[in-house]
Design a protein around this motif. Sequence first.
Motif, PDB file in Angstrom:
ATOM      1  N   VAL A 302      -8.899  -4.698   6.269  1.00 40.15           N
ATOM      2  CA  VAL A 302      -7.441  -4.832   6.400  1.00 40.15           C
ATOM      3  C   VAL A 302      -6.841  -5.368   5.109  1.00 40.15           C
ATOM      4  O   VAL A 302      -5.792  -4.883   4.645  1.00 40.15           O
ATOM      5  CB  VAL A 302      -7.117  -5.753   7.591  1.00 40.15           C
ATOM      6  N   LYS A 303      -7.483  -6.412   4.510  1.00 35.84           N
ATOM      7  CA  LYS A 303      -6.969  -6.965   3.254  1.00 35.84           C
ATOM      8  C   LYS A 303      -6.929  -5.894   2.167  1.00 35.84           C
ATOM      9  O   LYS A 303      -5.948  -5.784   1.416  1.00 35.84           O
ATOM     10  CB  LYS A 303      -7.846  -8.132   2.801  1.00 35.84           C
ATOM     11  N   ALA A 304      -8.036  -5.092   2.063  1.00 38.34           N
ATOM     12  CA  ALA A 304      -8.073  -4.033   1.058  1.00 38.34           C
ATOM     13  C   ALA A 304      -6.975  -3.001   1.311  1.00 38.34           C
ATOM     14  O   ALA A 304      -6.328  -2.497   0.382  1.00 38.34           O
ATOM     15  CB  ALA A 304      -9.446  -3.365   1.065  1.00 38.34           C
ATOM     16  N   THR A 305      -6.740  -2.703   2.587  1.00 33.81           N
ATOM     17  CA  THR A 305      -5.698  -1.745   2.937  1.00 33.81           C
ATOM     18  C   THR A 305      -4.323  -2.287   2.570  1.00 33.81           C
ATOM     19  O   THR A 305      -3.458  -1.567   2.051  1.00 33.81           O
ATOM     20  CB  THR A 305      -5.748  -1.414   4.438  1.00 33.81           C
ATOM     21  N   LEU A 306      -4.099  -3.593   2.824  1.00 39.96           N
ATOM     22  CA  LEU A 306      -2.812  -4.205   2.484  1.00 39.96           C
ATOM     23  C   LEU A 306      -2.581  -4.194   0.978  1.00 39.96           C
ATOM     24  O   LEU A 306      -1.451  -3.932   0.515  1.00 39.96           O
ATOM     25  CB  LEU A 306      -2.757  -5.629   3.028  1.00 39.96           C
ATOM     26  N   ASP A 307      -3.632  -4.490   0.213  1.00 38.96           N
ATOM     27  CA  ASP A 307      -3.498  -4.414  -1.253  1.00 38.96           C
ATOM     28  C   ASP A 307      -3.141  -2.996  -1.683  1.00 38.96           C
ATOM     29  O   ASP A 307      -2.320  -2.783  -2.588  1.00 38.96           O
ATOM     30  CB  ASP A 307      -4.807  -4.858  -1.917  1.00 38.96           C
ATOM     31  N   TRP A 308      -3.769  -2.031  -1.048  1.00 35.26           N
ATOM     32  CA  TRP A 308      -3.510  -0.611  -1.371  1.00 35.26           C
ATOM     33  C   TRP A 308      -2.049  -0.262  -1.059  1.00 35.26           C
ATOM     34  O   TRP A 308      -1.373   0.411  -1.828  1.00 35.26           O
ATOM     35  CB  TRP A 308      -4.482   0.250  -0.551  1.00 35.26           C
ATOM     36  N   GLY A 316       4.069   3.629  -6.499  1.00 30.63           N
ATOM     37  CA  GLY A 316       4.071   5.040  -6.067  1.00 30.63           C
ATOM     38  C   GLY A 316       2.718   5.699  -6.205  1.00 30.63           C
ATOM     39  O   GLY A 316       2.561   6.895  -5.922  1.00 30.63           O
ATOM     40  N   LYS A 317       1.700   4.972  -6.636  1.00 35.74           N
ATOM     41  CA  LYS A 317       0.353   5.523  -6.784  1.00 35.74           C
ATOM     42  C   LYS A 317      -0.437   5.262  -5.511  1.00 35.74           C
ATOM     43  O   LYS A 317      -0.534   4.114  -5.068  1.00 35.74           O
ATOM     44  CB  LYS A 317      -0.353   4.893  -7.980  1.00 35.74           C
ATOM     45  N   VAL A 318      -0.988   6.315  -4.932  1.00 36.82           N
ATOM     46  CA  VAL A 318      -1.710   6.175  -3.663  1.00 36.82           C
ATOM     47  C   VAL A 318      -3.204   6.460  -3.824  1.00 36.82           C
ATOM     48  O   VAL A 318      -3.926   6.547  -2.832  1.00 36.82           O
ATOM     49  CB  VAL A 318      -1.118   7.125  -2.590  1.00 36.82           C
ATOM     50  N   ASP A 319      -3.656   6.646  -5.071  1.00 41.92           N
ATOM     51  CA  ASP A 319      -5.075   6.912  -5.294  1.00 41.92           C
ATOM     52  C   ASP A 319      -5.887   5.696  -4.880  1.00 41.92           C
ATOM     53  O   ASP A 319      -5.436   4.540  -4.975  1.00 41.92           O
ATOM     54  CB  ASP A 319      -5.336   7.232  -6.760  1.00 41.92           C
ATOM     55  N   ILE A 327     -14.625   1.363   1.833  1.00 42.71           N
ATOM     56  CA  ILE A 327     -14.211   0.442   2.899  1.00 42.71           C
ATOM     57  C   ILE A 327     -13.416   1.162   3.971  1.00 42.71           C
ATOM     58  O   ILE A 327     -13.623   0.976   5.172  1.00 42.71           O
ATOM     59  CB  ILE A 327     -13.372  -0.707   2.267  1.00 42.71           C
ATOM     60  N   LEU A 328     -12.504   2.040   3.534  1.00 40.56           N
ATOM     61  CA  LEU A 328     -11.695   2.767   4.488  1.00 40.56           C
ATOM     62  C   LEU A 328     -12.528   3.717   5.358  1.00 40.56           C
ATOM     63  O   LEU A 328     -12.175   4.016   6.489  1.00 40.56           O
ATOM     64  CB  LEU A 328     -10.594   3.559   3.768  1.00 40.56           C
TER      65      LEU A 328
END
Length: 331
Positions: A302-308, A316-319, A327-328
């Motif tokens: 979840v933390k990694a997703t929030l940082d993303w 605007g970068k979603v890479d 992790i995802l």
Amino acid sequence: MSEENENIGAVSQSRYEQIVAELREVVEQQTRGQFTIGDRALEIEPIRPRGGTPDTEWTVRESLVHLADDIGLTFHTVKNARWVASRWPKEHRQGDVSFTIHRILGQIENDLERWAAIKNPPEEKARWTADDAKRRVGWTVDSPETPQERITAIHHLAQDEEVAATVTTDFLRRPQVAAKVSTENKVRVVEEFTRDEGVATTAATNLLRRPDVAFKAMSDDTARFQVNSAQAERSRQAHDHFERTNPVAPAVRNIDRTVEFLDLVTAFHAFVAAAGRTVPGLRDRQLSQDERTIVHQNVAKVKATLDWIETAVDTGKVDTDDELAAILRGE
């Protein structure tokens, strides 16, 4: 009405028998005449061993053409008479059997078998008929009697592709005929008819409109995958076409971005609400080591997703990098 008084065509039975007797004499005369032509052609050009040189074959043809012209017949008539005469030495010819029968039975390769066959008509037959002779040598008969002979005759008549296509179409319109075709052959026919992409598309579309067919087709993993892939590709192509050609595309893009924003905020609210309902339930509860490990792994995800999400919102970068992607994926 007695058998003697029955008519055949426009004549009585007795008159018919007189005509048959008269014509048999004519046929015998014609047979003798045909064999005479064949014998004289053989005298001019004897049958040579197979595999003769082209020069020899040309010489034979030239001689027979010359003879045919001089007696007013075609080359093929003289050539056939010569061949038949070569198959039937005089002592083995049957005067009461037509030249046509001699020609057909001449196809029997073995001499002794051929000479014996002409003396022995089929059982319960007093004389050879042309069809009986054709059956003896494996030719297509003129008046088929058995189912197999009828099938052979149909195949013979349908050698022309246009005739075959018309006959096949007519047959397949008869439900009672189609019902007797095996499932395997029906599938093979459908596959053959749908090699053309346009025909295949129409057939597939019509079939998938039948709920029972669509349900069974989608039970096949490969078919289901192909349909899903086709749907995704069609959606992508439709979206690309809309983006390129529709004048309202910019406004729709703004709406899409608004929808995406709302989806993202809704996801946040859903997560916070779910956590608000769940976490209080952990009061005074001790999780096992395995359970704590699983929770910590998901918290890291979840933390990694929030940082993303923060990066995407700010730049605007979603890479995703390899670590976040892993992790995802739950790795």
